[in-house]
Design a protein around this motif. Structure first.
Motif, PDB file in Angstrom:
ATOM      1  N   GLY A 101     -36.704  -2.399  28.199  1.00 31.07           N
ATOM      2  CA  GLY A 101     -36.331  -3.625  27.487  1.00 31.07           C
ATOM      3  C   GLY A 101     -36.066  -4.749  28.476  1.00 31.07           C
ATOM      4  O   GLY A 101     -36.636  -5.838  28.383  1.00 31.07           O
ATOM      5  N   TYR A 102     -35.211  -4.463  29.464  1.00 29.16           N
ATOM      6  CA  TYR A 102     -34.866  -5.514  30.434  1.00 29.16           C
ATOM      7  C   TYR A 102     -36.007  -5.798  31.407  1.00 29.16           C
ATOM      8  O   TYR A 102     -36.211  -6.943  31.827  1.00 29.16           O
ATOM      9  CB  TYR A 102     -33.576  -5.166  31.176  1.00 29.16           C
ATOM     10  N   ALA A 105     -38.484  -7.915  29.465  1.00 25.63           N
ATOM     11  CA  ALA A 105     -37.896  -9.240  29.240  1.00 25.63           C
ATOM     12  C   ALA A 105     -38.017 -10.082  30.506  1.00 25.63           C
ATOM     13  O   ALA A 105     -38.299 -11.285  30.447  1.00 25.63           O
ATOM     14  CB  ALA A 105     -36.436  -9.109  28.830  1.00 25.63           C
ATOM     15  N   HIS A 110     -38.871 -13.781  28.964  1.00 29.06           N
ATOM     16  CA  HIS A 110     -38.226 -14.147  27.692  1.00 29.06           C
ATOM     17  C   HIS A 110     -37.381 -15.414  27.822  1.00 29.06           C
ATOM     18  O   HIS A 110     -37.400 -16.278  26.951  1.00 29.06           O
ATOM     19  CB  HIS A 110     -37.346 -12.994  27.207  1.00 29.06           C
TER      20      HIS A 110
ATOM     21  N   TYR B 102     -39.929  -7.588  23.196  1.00 31.97           N
ATOM     22  CA  TYR B 102     -39.103  -8.339  22.244  1.00 31.97           C
ATOM     23  C   TYR B 102     -38.371  -7.422  21.262  1.00 31.97           C
ATOM     24  O   TYR B 102     -37.244  -7.698  20.861  1.00 31.97           O
ATOM     25  CB  TYR B 102     -39.942  -9.394  21.502  1.00 31.97           C
ATOM     26  N   ALA B 105     -35.456  -5.993  23.212  1.00 31.38           N
ATOM     27  CA  ALA B 105     -34.480  -7.062  23.456  1.00 31.38           C
ATOM     28  C   ALA B 105     -33.648  -7.309  22.194  1.00 31.38           C
ATOM     29  O   ALA B 105     -32.443  -7.542  22.255  1.00 31.38           O
ATOM     30  CB  ALA B 105     -35.190  -8.340  23.885  1.00 31.38           C
ATOM     31  N   HIS B 106     -34.322  -7.211  21.047  1.00 30.54           N
ATOM     32  CA  HIS B 106     -33.643  -7.422  19.772  1.00 30.54           C
ATOM     33  C   HIS B 106     -32.701  -6.257  19.444  1.00 30.54           C
ATOM     34  O   HIS B 106     -31.512  -6.452  19.203  1.00 30.54           O
ATOM     35  CB  HIS B 106     -34.696  -7.586  18.676  1.00 30.54           C
ATOM     36  N   HIS B 110     -29.943  -8.003  23.775  1.00 29.96           N
ATOM     37  CA  HIS B 110     -29.883  -8.720  25.046  1.00 29.96           C
ATOM     38  C   HIS B 110     -29.065 -10.015  24.936  1.00 29.96           C
ATOM     39  O   HIS B 110     -28.288 -10.337  25.824  1.00 29.96           O
ATOM     40  CB  HIS B 110     -31.298  -9.060  25.532  1.00 29.96           C
ATOM     41  N   GLN B 111     -29.284 -10.753  23.842  1.00 31.25           N
ATOM     42  CA  GLN B 111     -28.618 -12.053  23.734  1.00 31.25           C
ATOM     43  C   GLN B 111     -27.104 -11.888  23.616  1.00 31.25           C
ATOM     44  O   GLN B 111     -26.347 -12.632  24.237  1.00 31.25           O
ATOM     45  CB  GLN B 111     -29.188 -12.819  22.525  1.00 31.25           C
TER      46      GLN B 111
END
Lengths: 308, 308
Positions: A101-102, A105, A110, B102, B105-106, B110-111
């Motif tokens: 994931g990272y 990204a 991203h 993505y 990340a979702h 991540h955010q």
């Protein structure tokens, strides 16, 4: 009842619930009172909670750790007169989700595209793919094997580091920690899944970190004390084209004073890469308990001398 | 020289360079002057650039498209008296990097962790894994097959949608577009890789989008006009627990006036999921050119009637 079980976790209630629905003959689940520490012969425990209580555990014969990292229990002067098992085999897929994931990204930018979106800017950029990139995995155990499999799926070249450079399925190359320098200079991504042992502690120091190539991305996913965090901070301050994704730290929570919190080229997460789910821990405990009753060898036994 | 090749790309210089190092007998590479449109019998071209010039292409017998999407060339009143080939088979891995980058990340938030880091907050949260989640892929061609493979590696259940619900290796289930409703209500993630054809255009409309389950994430990776973007905007405005990751649009660049640019639950990228690299296009062109010389059937031929 032949066996008396004590829970030492930060979520005893959930464990009670799960254990109550398991078929576990000849066992009584003790309450959380301190007095039960003396009485219990089996502990289902988090190492950090169990370690300070060990001297009082007169009847302890077997401890099932709820996590993989048992370094709190294998220090030189600690008791080694009981059987210690940990949890393994369930973390690979979760760790892959975290690492890839990272990594994706980062490589697929991203953040850049998010910034462009905020300005309504439509601007395709240069493009990096994982295909053909070099991944260096420090560790070749179950988790690393799964990470290697994911990396091969994405077309990466995978080198593993282990104690004897013993060939390991799924890796393109394997070498020892002593020979890491050469591989560090080649790696686009480096991930440590090393356990904390007398050989690994502090091994990722300023000298090694300085060998990372421009643009490399470093992950610490194993144990925090394998890495010299201050050295990494210096390295990344001087080389802002290099990045780090850190999930484990020598001190957790990472103290607010540490300057690495604020580096733009560092992502810090609160030890969430591959959590142990109580469901999985109870399944492993239950399987091991039945082996104990049958007089069979338990799974995932920790070697006190080796330290994992 | 038997053959005359015209370049119609946004990067002719790079193509000239790559072609010059290929062994391509009996061919002359024409200059970019407009007059050469009449003379060339072979075009290596981007569909959107080639389409308006087709009426003048008296000698055209074969066009190699530099991209996968040839809908600009297969409209009802357009010429179909030449052979059209496109590029396939190279996009799967890149599309997987995009989709799973993505998606991870979702799901792995991540955010949220980035926001926490900005405040130096150490707070592990609840945890979602791809394992056991349902992925619905609209399309079962080469790209979708690769996405399905990645999804299975991450432990997802994968359903594919194609014209005849024909069983396709790598998918757990396959069904037709007519039966999509049932699958939409079950899917944690939905990704369209559909080509633009008379059957697919506008097919992802308000009614279908309203069937997505709470928390679902939608990807458009194929062609922009398959999706009713205004309907998606309405759907995501009303359901802010649903998300969309959009890489292709009916009009590109996406006009700055479109309100979807500013939705928090939407990520917009400028058609970068799986770019055609000139190196790959030239390799496909070169292979096809040698087949042409040998009188063999060309690879990746487009069926004008089917539209892809």
């Amino acid at each position: 009842m032949r066996h008396k079980l004590l829970l030492l976790t930060s979520n005893n209630e959930r464990y009670r619930e799960l254990l109550s629905s398991c078929h576990l003959p000849e066992i009584v689940l003790l309450g959380d009172e301190t007095s039960n520490i003396l009485e219990a012969n089996i502990w289902l425990a988090e190492p950090a909670l169990a370690a300070p209580l060990l001297p009082h555990a007169k009847n302890l014969t077997w401890m099932q750790s709820t996590i993989a990292g048992v370094d709190a229990l294998v220090k030189p002067r600690q008791r080694k007169d009981y059987q210690l098992t940990n949890v393994r085999g369930v973390f690979g897929p979760l760790m892959s989700e975290y690492l890839f994931g990272y990594l994706l990204a980062h490589q697929r930018e991203h953040q850049k595209y998010k910034n462009q979106q905020a300005e309504k800017i439509w601007l395709p950029g240069n493009f990096k793919t994982l295909q053909g990139q070099n991944l260096l995995l420090l560790g070749t155990g179950n988790i690393a094997k799964h990470l290697a499999k994911t990396a091969k799926h994405f077309g990466m070249n995978v080198t593993g580091i282990n104690r004897g450079a013993k060939p390991t399925q799924g890796f393109d190359k394997v070498d020892t920690l002593a020979n890491i320098s050469h591989h560090l200079t080649q790696a686009d991504a480096v991930a440590s899944i090393l356990p904390s042992t007398s050989q690994t502690r502090g091994s990722l120091n300023a000298e090694l970190l300085s060998l990372m190539k421009p643009g490399a991305i470093f992950f610490n996913l194993g144990r925090g004390d394998v890495l010299d965090l201050d050295a990494l901070y210096m390295q990344l301050t001087k080389n802002n084209d290099q990045h780090a994704i850190l999930d484990v730290f020598n001190q957790e929570p990472l103290p607010k004073e540490h300057p690495i919190w604020t580096l733009d080229n560092v992502i810090i997460t609160p030890h969430i890469a591959a959590p142990s789910f109580p469901e999985q821990v109870v399944e492993i405990f239950s399987n091991n308990y039945h082996k104990l009753l049958q007089g069979e060898q338990l799974s995932h036994e920790v070697n006190f001398a080796r330290g994992y």
